[in-house]
Design an enzyme around this catalytic site. Structure first.
Site, mmCIF file in Angstrom:
data_model
loop_
_atom_site.group_PDB
_atom_site.id
_atom_site.type_symbol
_atom_site.label_atom_id
_atom_site.label_comp_id
_atom_site.label_asym_id
_atom_site.label_seq_id
_atom_site.Cartn_x
_atom_site.Cartn_y
_atom_site.Cartn_z
ATOM 1 N N TYR A 43 46.836 -7.464 -19.538
ATOM 2 C CA TYR A 43 45.633 -7.547 -18.683
ATOM 3 C C TYR A 43 45.092 -8.980 -18.584
ATOM 4 O O TYR A 43 44.301 -9.261 -17.684
ATOM 5 C CB TYR A 43 44.492 -6.660 -19.216
ATOM 6 N N LEU A 178 36.854 6.925 -12.705
ATOM 7 C CA LEU A 178 35.986 6.872 -11.517
ATOM 8 C C LEU A 178 36.830 6.793 -10.250
ATOM 9 O O LEU A 178 36.335 6.408 -9.198
ATOM 10 C CB LEU A 178 35.042 5.657 -11.608
ATOM 11 N N ILE A 216 37.257 5.911 -20.086
ATOM 12 C CA ILE A 216 37.131 4.469 -20.341
ATOM 13 C C ILE A 216 36.875 3.734 -19.016
ATOM 14 O O ILE A 216 37.679 2.924 -18.575
ATOM 15 C CB ILE A 216 38.378 3.910 -21.064
ATOM 16 N N ASN A 228 26.940 3.811 -16.599
ATOM 17 C CA ASN A 228 28.054 4.588 -17.152
ATOM 18 C C ASN A 228 27.838 5.043 -18.592
ATOM 19 O O ASN A 228 28.525 5.951 -19.070
ATOM 20 C CB ASN A 228 29.359 3.789 -17.041
#
Ligand code: NAP
Length: 260
Positions: A43, A178, A216, A228
């Site tokens: 990432y 989401l 997550i 959230n």
């Protein structure tokens, strides 16, 4: 609680494409009360996460760090490299990011078992694995993954996977919970969210919490981070949970659900 007896937070913050200000976002998330951070060697966020943790001044035992090794290369060395970037002695959870093109990655799994034995990870698990591939890892080594991290939302999930995970005491971590925003405007979702005075994103997170899967969600924006984690003051009714369950169309915001 994982099958090893170790505890894992019920909600985390994702960091894929968290590129604006990783350190600032992580420091903010920790301040807001997030206690689990999800990342991966690929990432590019691990150095920023290290800075964010250092900035927060948080003790090591007070946060939970999940990272991943790739399906190619030496998983033991990749584990060490991840820890170097994160400036940590151990990860709470180290995952195989995805199964290799052929086989289940039995050798990768053996390397993670060794890494765990050497104290580099408290727990080990997999990501993007089908039930057959998890079975192959267990058959080869006897070691049951603690977690399978997979794309998971009311629009795309699998009852078979959920049943299997419960039987084996494997926790499902829900990534892209989401739907990467693609389904947040779904009218059926908005209608239920409005009833509870919550946003569609909060409803999707809460749907996971009530079904014992672990979301997550990723958020660059502070307002999103705040929203959230503000999901512990309401409860979705059984009826509304059923309605949400009924939205399943095996939807994937990334193409396909690799575990089906
Ligand atoms: N293991 C794997 O193969 C794999 C694959 C994909 C993802 N993951 C992990 O799972 C994490 C989450 O998945 P994801 O990043 O793909 O997608 P996601 O969490 O479903 O969606 C992230 C998007 O939702 C937006 N958002 C966040 N909170 C919101 C809210 N309250 N209202 C409206 N929009 C909101 C974010 O915007 P802002 O950023 O602008 O705030 C961002 O654009 C990743 O970051 C990564 O850690 C793992």
């Amino acid at each position: 609680m994982l099958h090893t007896g170790n505890r894992m937070p019920v909600l985390g913050v994702g960091t894929w494409q968290l590129t604006n200000d990783t350190a600032g976002t992580i420091a903010t998330a920790l301040t807001l009360g997030y206690r689990m951070i999800d990342t991966s060697g690929d990432y590019g966020t691990q150095p920023g996460i290290a800075d964010g943790i250092n900035r927060s001044g948080m003790e090591r035992a007070d946060f939970y760090l999940v990272t991943k090794v790739e399906e190619v290369g030496d998983a033991y060395q990749a584990t060490r490299k991840n820890l170097d970037e994160l400036q940590l002695d151990y990860a709470d959870l180290m995952l195989i990011h995805r199964p290799p093109r052929t086989g289940a990655g039995e050798d990768l799994w053996r390397s993670l078992i060794r890494a765990k034995g050497d104290g580099l990870a408290k727990d080990i698990g997999v990501s993007n694995y089908s039930t057959d591939l998890i079975d192959a890892l267990i058959d080869a080594t006897g070691e049951v993954p603690t977690v399978n991290q997979i794309e998971w939302s009311p629009f795309g999930y699998s009852d078979d996977m959920l049943r299997y995970a419960m039987e084996k005491h494997i926790v499902i971590q829900a990534y892209s919970p989401l739907t990467r925003t693609k389904r947040l405007r779904d009218e059926r979702l908005s209608e239920i969210a409005t009833k509870y005075g919550k946003s569609p994103a909060q409803l999707l997170i809460r749907w996971n919490l009530q079904r014992a899967t672990v979301p997550i969600p990723k958020a660059n924006q502070r307002q999103h981070l705040e929203e959230n984690i503000d999901v512990f003051d309401f409860e979705i009714s059984e009826h509304d949970l059923e309605t949400l369950n009924g939205l399943n169309e095996r939807y994937s915001s990334l193409g396909t659900l690799p575990y089906i």
